[in-house]
Design an enzyme around this catalytic site. Structure first.
Site, mmCIF file in Angstrom:
data_model
loop_
_atom_site.group_PDB
_atom_site.id
_atom_site.type_symbol
_atom_site.label_atom_id
_atom_site.label_comp_id
_atom_site.label_asym_id
_atom_site.label_seq_id
_atom_site.Cartn_x
_atom_site.Cartn_y
_atom_site.Cartn_z
ATOM 1 N N GLU A 117 -0.500 -0.660 9.306
ATOM 2 C CA GLU A 117 -0.427 -0.364 10.743
ATOM 3 C C GLU A 117 0.962 0.171 11.035
ATOM 4 O OE1 GLU A 117 -1.673 -3.327 13.606
ATOM 5 O OE2 GLU A 117 -3.264 -4.042 12.283
ATOM 6 N N GLU A 119 -2.550 -9.983 9.941
ATOM 7 C CA GLU A 119 -1.426 -10.564 10.715
ATOM 8 C C GLU A 119 -1.557 -12.070 10.901
ATOM 9 O OE1 GLU A 119 -0.788 -8.324 14.360
ATOM 10 O OE2 GLU A 119 0.016 -6.638 13.228
#
Ligand SMILES: O=[N+]([O-])c1ccc(O[C@@H]2O[C@@H](CO)[C@H](O)[C@H]2O)cc1
Length: 511
Positions: free
Chosen positions: A294, A175
């Site tokens: 995720e 991320e």
């Protein structure tokens, strides 16, 4: 054709693509109690010689998890992996800034990889591209996969592990588009670093598969442009781009929450379009696939205070231990329907996470381990979905939602392997729906069915609640009572309860 009926058309010859077993991955991060008192708890009555909980490992097997991502997550972006290898008594704790928690470094790369190996799980490792870079990424890969005779491989051997681990899947950071990420970067900074780190890593081991960071969610301001820029630097190098998405019920908007699978579907379509646009411009025949590493229900907006508001804690604190309901489980089942329908472009996916932290498995330190309601649709899909995903044609009314506009009332996915068929159906509407399965001359026999129905009660922490939900809302059902179709007929009818997820297992044979 009337749209008040729901009809699912399936045929053995029409397929989306093979279902990669890595679609049923999960995630263990050094966060809260995922590692300590999650998978690992020396002294627990069930713990093995390595200090790992047998009860959790058994539930992990039952869940059908094929791949586990490690060690983060946000955690990886400030991790020094070298501090967590070698003699445990010489390892020093450090303050993990991602979750503001003192990390004792008792479990590190070797302990995790050996646990995964014992449990028959394929590891998926992430390198730190937040506070660190090319050198440390290459060193970690050499430590994991190198043969004897170089510094880091020899360190692994000195630490007691002669055989290389042969880790295939590597995430180039985590991320990096998120402002919350330690060492957050813009797309150009990250793209260059990912290219340099990835290229160097492939020189160590050309057989690895690389995952570049995509967007942390579809709501990021940089979504789309981030993917395009990052892939301009990395297109020829990486195999996958990551996607992350968490869904939750906000302000009691049940219809939008039940429609989350449609939001996930649109997100996948948009990432595929952004990715293919880069490929088209390069006149490349290479297709980048998606590592959806995720995904889950997470009450992020409504229950999580934000990393910066967490106090500094130690000793495996309870962080984001979301408690799930039957409604959450229906949504998890439906998200799996979406993933299966994109089997051609999504070979890897990780339910975030595995234990205690937004997880299907919960534990008490020194006590029992149990299944949250979301465990059941995941385990059933992982067990039944085999072979190829079928390219279904679904005709169904739409429901109007505040968050996603019109969404299909019923979603469906199916897989077929050597005549064994599995069908997965979600009814998002508050009414029962009769679904006509049209199998175009092929013979469909349904042998077993399972369903999860949504509840209306708030979820309560602890095994008693999870067991109550399982007893009232989950289980096999009487196929004869819900599925009908004369032998040899071209259609079969199945009744779906309101707000439910259903799996059917049987055979589908060509006429
Ligand atoms: O949308 N957000 O605000 C948001 C914030 C944090 C966030 O973190 C991700 O989720 C965490 C838990 O799985 C992982 O460590 C990290 O990769 C993912 C999304």
């Amino acid at each position: 054709m009337t749209t008040s009926r729901t009809r699912v058309l399936l045929h053995p010859d029409f397929t989306v693509g093979a279902v990669d077993r890595r679609l049923f991955g999960s995630f263990v991060e050094h966060l809260g109690r995922a590692v300590y008192t999650g998978i690992h708890e020396p002294g627990h009555p069930t713990s093995d010689d390595h200090g790992f909980r047998r009860d959790v490992a058994d539930l992990t097997r039952e869940l059908g998890v094929t791949t586990v991502r490690y060690p983060g997550g946000n955690f990886v972006s400030n991790y020094r992996w070298e501090d967590a290898v070698g003699p445990v008594e010489q390892r020093k704790p450090f303050l993990d800034l991602a979750w503001r928690t003192v990390e004792p470094n008792l479990v590190g790369t070797d302990e995790f990889l050996q646990w995964a190996e014992r449990e028959g799980i394929e590891p998926m490792m992430a390198v730190n591209l937040g506070t660190r870079g090319v050198e440390e990424a290459v060193a970690l890969l050499e430590y994991c996969n190198g043969d004897a005779g170089t510094r880091w491989a020899d360190l692994r051997i000195a630490n007691g592990r002669a055989q290389p681990y042969g880790v295939k899947l590597w995430c180039l950071g985590n991320e990096m588009d998120g402002p919350w990420q330690i060492g957050h970067k813009d797309a150009h900074e990250y793209g260059k670093l990912a290219r340099n780190a990835g290229a160097a890593m492939k020189l160590v081991d050309p057989t690895i598969e690389l995952v570049a960071c995509g967007s942390s969610s579809m709501q990021m301001d940089t979504f789309g442009e981030w993917e395009r820029t990052v892939l301009e630097y990395t297109y020829d190098l990486v195999d996958h781009i990551s996607m992350h998405a968490y869904y939750e019920e906000v302000d009691g908007d049940r219809a939008s929450f039940l429609g989350s699978g449609t939001a996930m579907h649109r997100f996948i379509e948009r990432v595929v379009a952004s990715t293919d646009a880069v490929g088209a411009q390069r006149r490349s025949d290479k297709r980048i696939t998606i590592s959806f590493d995720e995904w889950n229900v997470w009450y992020l907006q409504t229950r999580f205070p934000g990393e910066e508001n967490l106090p500094i804690q130690r000793d495996a604190p309870r962080i984001i231990e979301d408690v799930y309901s039957g409604l959450d489980a229906v949504v998890v089942g439906d998200l799996l329907v979406t993933l299966l329908n994109h089997a051609d472009r999504v070979p890897v996916a990780c339910l975030a996470q595995l234990v205690n932290v937004i997880a299907p498995i919960m534990t008490e330190p020194g006590g029992e381990a149990w299944r949250q309601p979301t465990f059941h649709p995941f385990a059933t899909t992982a067990r039944l979905a085999r072979g190829a995903a079928l390219d279904l044609r679904v005709t169904t009314p739409t429901l109007t939602t505040k968050a996603h506009g019109e969404v299909p009332a019923v979603t469906a996915a199916a897989t077929l392997a050597d005549g064994a068929v599995a069908l997965f159906l979600t009814n998002r509407s508050p009414e029962p729906v009769e679904v006509e399965l049209a199998h175009l001359g092929a013979a469909l026999e349904v042998a077993v069915g399972w369903s999860m129905t949504a509840d209306h009660e708030p979820a309560v922490a602890g095994p008693e609640h999870a067991e109550k939900v399982a007893a009232r809302h989950w289980g096999t059902f009487d196929v004869a009572g819900r599925v009908s179709g004369a032998a040899g007929s071209a259609t079969t009818t199945v009744t779906l309860p309101p707000e439910s997820w259903t799996a059917l297992s049987g055979t589908l044979t060509p006429a």
